[in-house]
Structures are given as C-alpha cells and as structure tokens.
Design an enzyme around this catalytic site. Structure first.
Site, PDB file in Angstrom:
ATOM      1  N   LYS A   1      -0.855 -73.677  20.105  1.00  0.00           N
ATOM      2  CA  LYS A   1      -0.400 -72.782  21.172  1.00  0.00           C
ATOM      3  C   LYS A   1      -1.272 -73.014  22.410  1.00  0.00           C
ATOM      4  O   LYS A   1      -1.157 -74.049  23.039  1.00  0.00           O
ATOM      5  CB  LYS A   1      -0.388 -71.336  20.671  1.00  0.00           C
TER       6      LYS A   1
ATOM      7  N   HIS B   1      -1.918 -66.031  18.877  1.00  0.00           N
ATOM      8  CA  HIS B   1      -1.412 -65.761  20.235  1.00  0.00           C
ATOM      9  C   HIS B   1      -2.514 -65.223  21.131  1.00  0.00           C
ATOM     10  O   HIS B   1      -2.220 -64.469  22.076  1.00  0.00           O
ATOM     11  CB  HIS B   1      -0.245 -64.779  20.187  1.00  0.00           C
TER      12      HIS B   1
ATOM     13  N   SER C   1       3.378 -61.305  17.628  1.00  0.00           N
ATOM     14  CA  SER C   1       4.057 -62.331  18.419  1.00  0.00           C
ATOM     15  C   SER C   1       5.418 -61.906  18.933  1.00  0.00           C
ATOM     16  O   SER C   1       5.841 -62.359  19.987  1.00  0.00           O
ATOM     17  CB  SER C   1       4.178 -63.619  17.601  1.00  0.00           C
TER      18      SER C   1
HETATM   19  C1  PLP Z   1       2.289 -69.325  15.501  1.00  0.00           C
HETATM   20  C2  PLP Z   1       1.642 -68.453  14.519  1.00  0.00           C
HETATM   21  C3  PLP Z   1       1.245 -68.942  13.271  1.00  0.00           C
HETATM   22  C4  PLP Z   1       1.569 -70.324  12.830  1.00  0.00           C
HETATM   23  O1  PLP Z   1       0.765 -71.251  13.515  1.00  0.00           O
HETATM   24  P1  PLP Z   1       1.086 -72.799  13.339  1.00  0.00           P
HETATM   25  O2  PLP Z   1      -0.204 -73.470  13.656  1.00  0.00           O
HETATM   26  O3  PLP Z   1       2.190 -73.122  14.294  1.00  0.00           O
HETATM   27  O4  PLP Z   1       1.509 -73.002  11.934  1.00  0.00           O
HETATM   28  C5  PLP Z   1       0.555 -68.086  12.425  1.00  0.00           C
HETATM   29  N1  PLP Z   1       0.288 -66.810  12.781  1.00  0.00           N
HETATM   30  C6  PLP Z   1       0.686 -66.300  13.965  1.00  0.00           C
HETATM   31  C7  PLP Z   1       0.358 -64.888  14.308  1.00  0.00           C
HETATM   32  C8  PLP Z   1       1.386 -67.111  14.861  1.00  0.00           C
HETATM   33  O5  PLP Z   1       1.789 -66.598  16.016  1.00  0.00           O
END
Ligand code: PLP
Length: 403
Positions: free
Chosen positions: A248, A217, A189
């Site tokens: 996301k 992502h 990320s």
């Molecule tokens: C955003 C993200 C998370 C966390 O996801 P949430 O649903 O917001 O808790 C976990 N792993 C990765 C790689 C992320 O980018």
C-alpha cells in the site's frame, strides 16, 4: 470436469451477477498514479484520475521506487527459488526486516509474501487452546482467517465498541484464559475509521491483555513520521504485535511483515507456516520497499503527508457540501455511501466516462445494503484533481438517478 460441477459453478456466477455483485476488473495500461490510462470494455483507452488505489503517498508509480527495484534485481537476481531457512535469505531481506522494525519502533520483524500471509501466520504459533483472541467485528478477512487457523478461544466485539470489548475481556478472564490478545485493524479499510487505541490499550492494561494492530492502511502515512496509528494516538510502545504491508503506502509492490519483540519474531521464524513453506520475497520487492521506507521517513515524507491531509480535507468537505453522505473521519479513505449495489456500480461506470476512476464496493466486501464507492486520496493528487472529482461525482449522480 463433470457437467454437474460446471453447472453448479455457472449458476453461482449467475446468482452473483443477478444481485449486481459481480466485480469487473478494469485494465490499467499505464503505471499506477494519480493520472492513469484505463482500457474500457470496448477496447478504447481513457485517461482517468485514480481515486481508488492505496497509494497514499503516491509512491507506487514513483521513478525512484522503480529504479530501486531494478537495482535490487540487478544486484541480487530475480528471486531465491527457496524458502528463507533453506537458502532463501539474502542481506537485503535482513536489511528490510531491520528497516521496518526500526521505522515502526519494534525490536525485530519477519517478512511474508503478503500481509494476508502475515495475519494467517501470526496466531497459530503463539496462541493455543488455553488462550483467548478478542477480535473487532470489522477486522480484515485475513485476520478472521488467521484466527480460524488457531486453537485459541475466539471472542468478538462490535466495531470499536469499548463496552463490548470490556465485556469480552471479562468473559475471557472468567473463562480462565492464560493469555489474552486484543486484535484490531489500525484503520478499518471499508469505513476509514481509526481504531480507538488509547481506550484499547487502557483496557488491555486493566485486564492484562496483549494488543495486536494491523496497520496496513496506516504505516507510512498516518501519525507522526507516518509511523502508524500507535504514533497518531501516542501509544507507541504499547502495541505488542504489529502487522503491515509493503503493498500500500510503502511503495505499493507487495509483501507483508510482522513486527514485535525479538523473541516473538524468533518463534515465528521457527513455527509460522506461511514463512516456513513459502518462497522468500523477490529482491525487487525488498529494494522497492526499502526505498519507500527511506522516503516515508524523510522530510519529503512529511510534505507528502501534509499534502495528503490537505487533499483529504478538501475532498471530504467538498463532497459533503455537494450533498453526498461520506463516512466521517480523518483518514484518506472516504467512503461515499450509496446503499444499493447496482447504484454504486452504475455511478462508478458513469464516473469513468467523466475521467474519474473509482470502484463500487458491495457484498461480500461490505455488508448487504451498505454498498458504497470507497474513494481514497493520495499525496499525488493536486487540488485540481480533487475538485474535478467532486464536480464529476455531482454530475454523474444526477445522470444515473435520471436514467
Ligand atoms: C490490505 C490489507 C491486508 C492484506 O495486505 P496484503 O499485503 O495485500 O496481503 C491485510 N490487512 C488489512 C487491514 C489490509 O487493509
């Protein structure tokens, strides 16, 4: 509360501030989207183009998602006041589990309040002290925490370094591990790099290891049909455990999932602590996420992904031509490297004045000395948005450097 404790907290805050590492939260007073309204510290509201949401397909503020959330609330109520196994499972939860499993090509899935919880839940029930977890050094914080909660032996390889991964696999085999799992983010990320899944899965085959990918992502916008990094690299069917988020691309509300073979999901329902001891997802979230999956799988989804790719290419090329260092790659995460935390903060502030909303990232989110502005493209951006951002970056950088 004791004064000495409060003094301790205050001095830690002061330290963070002194290093330029305080992360201010700016307040958005509109829906999420390409064009947003941001309230400034002085109370004024500024129109801005958003370049820092994980809103890759532009669905977060979409009217259809909002309506689907409303309709689900209308039909199923505000929430369950229960964990899933007591009286917290409605038909809409099963619908969402089946939809995300089908979309990502797995037999079944299980829902969590967030992917942070999914990653916190997945290891402890499945792996014990006889087992080995081999984790990429840049994996998300939630994976690191999840691995810590589990008794398996831990091995770490340098980010996407396949020689190092092989060394760790050999070591784990020499240590007589019963089961070995390689764990990686699908897209890292902070850098936007995509995991080398062809090599990872080949090494997994060679050393008889399982593979887990966190595609937070990626799910919805990367690979054919938006089916994620395994689809991009044509290793679908070789990923044993997939984790992801609805917070996301897939509507942007919240909630996470684990997708895997039926038996694995069945065991997680019995043993995963963040599932057993936490409330069921709100129906609104399920409704919104179902609608987002529907759109992502449709022909419209293909159009949105094409727009996203075109925007990303235009922004990457334009920024490089303007003299900025951007990390290479194809994902819509485009980190603009600045090095110094304060420079990143000041540039982000200057850009907001110019109507571009971005955030400076510094330690501990990225390593010290590697501060950056992580920009993220969206299918909701037009080329005009992208061009305005490139021009604003160029001008704001000159202003901050001159100041
Ligand atoms: C955003 C993200 C998370 C966390 O996801 P949430 O649903 O917001 O808790 C976990 N792993 C990765 C790689 C992320 O980018």
């Amino acid at each position: 509360m004791s004064q000495s404790f409060l003094d301790h907290v205050s001095s830690t805050l002061a330290d963070i501030d002194q290093q330029g590492l305080t992360k201010p939260e700016r307040i958005i007073v509109s829906r999420q989207g390409a064009d947003i309204k941001v309230r400034r510290p002085d109370g004024r509201v500024t129109d801005a183009i958003n370049f820092c949401a994980n809103n890759y397909l532009g669905l977060a503020g979409d009217e259809r998602i909002a309506r689907a959330a409303q309709a689900a609330t209308e039909q199923w109520g505000g929430g369950l006041s229960s964990v899933r196994f007591i009286c917290g499972t409605q038909a809409i939860h099963k619908d969402l589990e089946q939809a995300i499993a089908r979309y990502t090509g797995h037999e079944d899935s299980i829902l969590f309040a967030a992917c942070f919880d999914a990653n916190g839940a997945v290891f402890e029930p499945l792996f014990g002290e006889e087992d080995a977890i081999i984790s990429d050094s840049l994996n998300h914080a939630s994976i690191i925490d999840g691995v810590r909660l589990c008794k398996a032996k831990r091995y770490r390889y340098a980010n996407s370094d396949m020689n190092d991964l092989e060394t760790q696999l050999k070591t784990a085999r020499a240590d007589k591990a019963r089961h070995i799992i390689i764990v990686t983010d699908g897209v890292f990320s902070m850098d936007g790099y995509i995991a080398k899944l062809p090599e990872i899965t080949a090494l997994a085959n060679k050393y008889d290891a399982l593979v887990m990918v966190d595609d937070c992502h990626a799910t919805g916008h990367i690979g054919a049909g938006g089916r994620g990094t395994a689809a991009l690299h044509q290793v679908e069917g070789r990923i044993d455990i997939l984790t992801g988020t609805f917070g996301k691309t897939l509507g942007g509300s919240m909630g996470g999932f684990i997708a895997a073979r039926r038996e694995v999901i069945a065991l997680l329902r019995q043993r995963a602590r963040p599932y057993l001891f936490s409330n069921a997802l709100a129906p609104a979230i399920c409704g919104a996420s179902l609608e987002a999956i529907r759109i992502a799988q449709s022909e419209e989804g293909d159009k949105l992904r094409a727009q996203l790719q075109a925007n990303t290419k235009r922004f990457r090329e334009g920024m490089q031509a303007a003299g900025f260092e951007v990390l290479p790659g194809v994902s819509p995460i485009v980190p603009v490297m600045l090095g110094d935390a304060r420079l990143a903060q000041q540039l982000a502030a200057q850009l907001l004045d110019a109507g571009i909303y971005v955030t400076g990232f510094s330690f501990p989110v990225v390593p010290r000395g590697l501060a950056r502005i992580r920009t993220q493209l969206s299918a909701a951006h037009s080329f005009a948005h992208v061009d305005k951002a490139i021009a604003a970056f160029t001008q704001a950088y000159q202003q901050v450097k001159a100041a």
